[in-house]
Design a protein around this motif. Structure first.
Motif, short mmCIF file in Angstrom:
data_model
loop_
_atom_site.label_atom_id
_atom_site.label_comp_id
_atom_site.label_asym_id
_atom_site.label_seq_id
_atom_site.Cartn_x
_atom_site.Cartn_y
_atom_site.Cartn_z
N LEU A 53 0.83 -1.21 0.00
CA LEU A 53 0.00 0.00 0.00
C LEU A 53 0.86 1.26 0.00
N TYR A 54 1.89 1.26 0.82
CA TYR A 54 2.79 2.42 0.89
C TYR A 54 3.52 2.60 -0.43
N THR A 55 3.97 1.50 -1.02
CA THR A 55 4.70 1.56 -2.29
C THR A 55 3.81 2.08 -3.41
N ALA A 56 2.53 1.68 -3.41
CA ALA A 56 1.61 2.15 -4.44
C ALA A 56 1.41 3.67 -4.33
N ALA A 57 1.28 4.17 -3.10
CA ALA A 57 1.13 5.61 -2.90
C ALA A 57 2.40 6.35 -3.34
N ALA A 58 3.57 5.77 -3.02
CA ALA A 58 4.84 6.40 -3.41
C ALA A 58 4.99 6.41 -4.93
N ALA A 59 4.59 5.33 -5.60
CA ALA A 59 4.68 5.27 -7.06
C ALA A 59 3.80 6.33 -7.71
N TRP A 60 2.59 6.51 -7.17
CA TRP A 60 1.69 7.55 -7.70
C TRP A 60 2.30 8.93 -7.50
N CYS A 77 14.79 8.02 -0.67
CA CYS A 77 15.46 7.61 0.57
C CYS A 77 14.55 6.69 1.39
N GLN A 78 13.27 7.08 1.51
CA GLN A 78 12.34 6.26 2.28
C GLN A 78 12.08 4.90 1.63
N MET A 79 11.95 4.89 0.30
CA MET A 79 11.66 3.64 -0.39
C MET A 79 12.84 2.68 -0.36
N SER A 80 14.05 3.20 -0.16
CA SER A 80 15.22 2.32 -0.03
C SER A 80 15.08 1.43 1.20
N ALA A 81 14.41 1.94 2.22
CA ALA A 81 14.17 1.12 3.41
C ALA A 81 12.89 0.30 3.27
N VAL A 82 11.86 0.90 2.68
CA VAL A 82 10.54 0.24 2.62
C VAL A 82 10.57 -0.97 1.69
N LEU A 83 11.19 -0.82 0.52
CA LEU A 83 11.21 -1.93 -0.44
C LEU A 83 12.00 -3.13 0.06
N LEU A 172 -9.91 9.11 8.05
CA LEU A 172 -8.90 8.68 7.08
C LEU A 172 -7.51 9.14 7.49
N ARG A 173 -7.43 10.36 8.01
CA ARG A 173 -6.11 10.89 8.40
C ARG A 173 -5.48 10.04 9.49
N THR A 174 -6.28 9.64 10.47
CA THR A 174 -5.75 8.81 11.57
C THR A 174 -5.30 7.45 11.05
N ILE A 175 -6.08 6.88 10.13
CA ILE A 175 -5.73 5.56 9.58
C ILE A 175 -4.41 5.64 8.80
N ILE A 176 -4.26 6.68 7.97
CA ILE A 176 -3.03 6.82 7.19
C ILE A 176 -1.84 7.10 8.10
N TYR A 177 -2.06 7.92 9.13
CA TYR A 177 -0.97 8.20 10.08
C TYR A 177 -0.52 6.90 10.76
N ALA A 178 -1.47 6.09 11.20
CA ALA A 178 -1.12 4.81 11.84
C ALA A 178 -0.40 3.89 10.85
N HIS A 179 -0.86 3.92 9.59
CA HIS A 179 -0.22 3.13 8.53
C HIS A 179 1.25 3.55 8.37
N HIS A 180 1.53 4.84 8.39
CA HIS A 180 2.91 5.33 8.25
C HIS A 180 3.75 4.96 9.48
N ILE A 181 3.14 5.01 10.66
CA ILE A 181 3.86 4.62 11.88
C ILE A 181 4.28 3.16 11.81
N VAL A 182 3.36 2.30 11.35
CA VAL A 182 3.68 0.87 11.22
C VAL A 182 4.79 0.66 10.21
#
Length: 375
Positions: A53-60, A77-83, A172-182
């Protein structure tokens, strides 16, 4: 006052097993229940789905905001860790059975080890503890600085991906924030999972050291044959370790390079230090992550080659011809040290490779800095 109790290999096992089980890197025991196996499968699927999900948002974001150089560098820089997260999970899962046998033999050897052998393990632990404690602390601080970024910076979420919808509405903001924290937590814990392959390499290096000591103490043919057999078993064990971790090491080299390049590029940009500081820490983590492999891999190369000198220093001239022929095999085989490499893809990991890597990175940074200065 009682003396401070030293850190032992058993305690290292216990700590890493508890620390790495949640990211599914430490292999399950052979008698694991169906419930444990199902739970591990669910956690792996959740981590991969969350990363997707995070990668799809980053690609867009890359497609829609490609003209924003700072955003592109920060996302890179962030995707180097996420991928690295899903790929590392997949590679560890592919080696589950092999890692299970490796860990089982490691724990069994530690149980049977003599006192002087345990002392050698403790010496290795005392030498490595400051660095690995520092890298784990740096990863925690880096993750904390990224997670708390919105408290101090004009950005709504810890990560920089944009969304093709209004992401600031509740809930939605809280859900996305929690998603980024995870995602931040996953990145931290997955990078720190490289301490597991490092532990395997240090264990192999320590066993080669112990074997060299055994060869130096040989006094008769029986002991020489036993040491020769032990050398054969250790080489086979070392090969299993290298086969199990070499693709994880390749991931480390690949994505740490991305983190270092994009992190340094972000740091050299003309923006406030508060914006650039977390990315400098990510770049430092990239350097440290590769060093976690290069240092023990270099020691394995050194100690596996030292067996030849130890064997030659034994009382081989007092033995019969058959024993001397066995010793020649040991010496010849030790001249080809154990290495972590992939033909045509990954050269031998060592401190020489690490220094050339750093030199190349700084040369690239110098070139980019000159180009930026000319603009």
């Amino acid at each position: 006052m009682a003396a401070k109790e030293k850190l032992t290999l058993d305690r290292v096992f216990t700590f890493l097993k508890a620390y790495l089980t949640i990211v599914c890197c430490w292999p399950l025991p052979k008698n694991a229940t169906k419930c444990q196996r199902l739970l591990r499968w669910v956690i792996r699927c959740f981590f991969i789905a969350n990363t997707t999900l995070y990668t799809a948002a980053a690609a867009w974001t890359f497609c829609e905001y490609s003209d924003d150089s700072l955003l592109v560098m920060k996302l890179g820089c962030q995707m180097s860790a996420v991928l690295q997260i899903p790929l590392q999970i997949i590679f560890f899962a592919a080696q589950d059975e092999r890692l299970q046998l490796i860990v089982l033999e490691m724990e069994d050897y530690n149980r049977r080890a003599e006192k002087y052998e345990k002392d050698i393990f403790r010496q290795y632990i005392d030498r490595c503890k400051p660095f690995y404690s520092m890298i784990l602390s740096l990863l925690v601080v880096t993750a904390a600085s990224v997670a708390t970024g919105p408290l101090f910076l004009p950005q709504p979420f810890p990560g920089d991906p944009k969304y093709p919808f209004n992401a600031l509405r509740q809930p939605l903001r809280t859900i996305i924030y929690a998603h980024h924290i995870v995602i931040t937590y996953q990145s931290m814990i997955q990078v720190s999972a490289n301490t597991f392959p490092a532990l395997l390499l240090w264990f192999v290096a320590a066993r080669f050291d112990i074997l060299s000591m055994h060869f130096c103490m040989v006094t008769n043919v029986k002991e020489l044959i036993r040491c020769t057999h032990e050398h054969y078993k250790l080489l086979r064990y070392a090969k299993e370790v290298t086969l199990a971790i070499r693709y994880v090491a390749l991931l480390c080299v690949t994505f740490s390079t991305g983190a270092v390049l994009f992190g340094c590029l972000t740091f050299m940009s003309r923006h406030p230090l508060s914006v650039k500081a977390p990315f400098l820490m990510i770049a430092l983590s990239g350097f440290m992550e590769l060093y976690m492999y290069a240092w023990p891999a270099d020691n394995v190369m050194s100690t596996s080659g030292d067996v030849a000198l130890a064997a030659y220093s034994s009382l081989w001239y007092n033995n019969d011809t058959a024993a001397q022929k066995n010793l020649i095999y040991v010496i010849l085989r030790s001249q080809r040290p154990v290495t972590i490499s992939i033909p045509c893809v990954l050269p031998n990991l060592s401190m020489n490779y690490y220094t050339s890597y750093i030199s190349t990175i700084f040369s690239c940074m110098t070139l980019v800095r000159i180009m930026m200065g000319n603009e």
